[in-house]
Design a protein around this motif. Structure first.
Motif, mmCIF file in Angstrom:
data_model
loop_
_atom_site.group_PDB
_atom_site.id
_atom_site.type_symbol
_atom_site.label_atom_id
_atom_site.label_comp_id
_atom_site.label_asym_id
_atom_site.label_seq_id
_atom_site.Cartn_x
_atom_site.Cartn_y
_atom_site.Cartn_z
ATOM 1 N N SER A 180 -9.004 -61.086 4.164
ATOM 2 C CA SER A 180 -7.972 -61.619 3.287
ATOM 3 C C SER A 180 -6.519 -61.310 3.417
ATOM 4 C CB SER A 180 -8.266 -61.199 1.821
ATOM 5 O OG SER A 180 -9.685 -61.782 1.414
ATOM 6 N N ALA A 181 -5.855 -62.309 3.339
ATOM 7 C CA ALA A 181 -4.149 -61.611 3.296
ATOM 8 C C ALA A 181 -3.422 -62.694 2.367
ATOM 9 C CB ALA A 181 -3.637 -61.986 4.926
ATOM 10 N N LYS A 182 -2.355 -62.263 1.633
ATOM 11 C CA LYS A 182 -1.543 -62.973 0.655
ATOM 12 C C LYS A 182 -0.097 -63.089 1.572
ATOM 13 C CE LYS A 182 -3.684 -61.084 -3.185
ATOM 14 N NZ LYS A 182 -3.450 -60.026 -4.436
ATOM 15 N N GLY A 183 0.358 -64.247 1.258
ATOM 16 C CA GLY A 183 1.772 -64.520 1.520
ATOM 17 C C GLY A 183 2.294 -65.748 1.015
ATOM 18 N N ALA A 234 0.797 -65.716 5.479
ATOM 19 C CA ALA A 234 -0.509 -65.195 5.280
ATOM 20 C C ALA A 234 -1.445 -65.299 6.862
ATOM 21 C CB ALA A 234 -1.482 -65.842 4.206
#
Length: 238
Positions: free
Chosen positions: A216-219, A232
């Motif tokens: 998971s990644a946020k951006g 992301a």
């Protein structure tokens, strides 16, 4: 009895000539595995029976097992000098992928030698290694060489089509064949690659595994033509 004896030029020549002649002989036995049990013949068993003859010539008994008639695998044990040492399985497969004769400049199942090269289906994958295995173990018997580890020579059917009729069947139906074995050695290896001016011989310890992961990644959301500094997808790819 010892596990080493001085290697003479005569021994080297005999090993080389035997490995080549045995490989050529096995190549001449068409053991094509089409991947379809309905169209795959009995070539695997015929190759195994020929291997058994080479072993029998030097007093090594072997056992042929068949998942179905014609789909044979062969096994032979060689005692080691240290019974407590874990046994080593040295294995190969006797089947080959199909060959269309019209696409070859030589008959694919003749085992012919031209200009010092042996041609035919299976010369690389992998009747060549079987030829070397047999040449070495025959040399051991002639010279009274006893390896430290017990050896299990294994020649499997159906490697080219998932091993269902070969290794998988044997492990399920005849696990006793592998009693005392702790390590295994087979094809893929022996060539080198240049690394930083030195010669590297890679050793494979695993192959073709599957590992599942959730990342998971946020951006900030963005279009590919308008990248952002905190995208992301880029974060995951990095």
């Amino acid at each position: 009895m010892t596990d080493t004896v001085p290697m003479t030029d005569e021994m080297r020549e005999l090993l080389h000539s035997e490995a080549v002649s045995i490989t050529a002989d096995l190549v001449s036995i068409d053991s094509t595995n089409t991947g379809d049990p309905a169209t795959t013949g009995d070539g695997e068993t015929r190759v195994c029976r020929r291997i058994a003859e080479y072993l029998d010539e030097v007093g090594i008994p072997s056992e042929l097992v068949e998942s179905v008639p014609g789909r044979g695998s062969l096994f032979a044990r060689v005692d080691g000098s240290d019974p407590a040492a874990g046994g080593l399985v040295v294995h190969g497969h006797v089947d080959v992928v199909p060959a269309v004769a019209e696409d070859w400049s030589v008959p694919p199942f003749a085992g012919e030698i031209h200009d010092g090269w042996l041609y035919g289906r299976g010369t690389v994958d992998m009747k060549n290694m079987i030829g070397m295995m047999l040449a070495v173990v025959r040399h051991y018997r002639r010279e009274g060489i006893v390896p430290r580890r017990p050896l299990l020579l294994a020649f499997f059917a159906d490697e080219e089509a998932a091993g269902t009729m070969g290794a998988r069947w044997v492990v399920r139906e005849r696990p006793d064949i592998f009693d005392g074995m702790t390590h295994a050695l087979s094809e893929v290896g022996g060539w080198s690659v240049p690394v930083a001016g030195r010669r590297l011989y890679p050793i494979a310890v695993a192959e073709k595994g599957v590992a599942w992961a959730r990342v998971s990644a946020k951006g900030a959301a963005a279009h590919a033509s308008r990248p952002t500094s905190d995208n992301a997808v880029a974060a995951i790819a990095g």
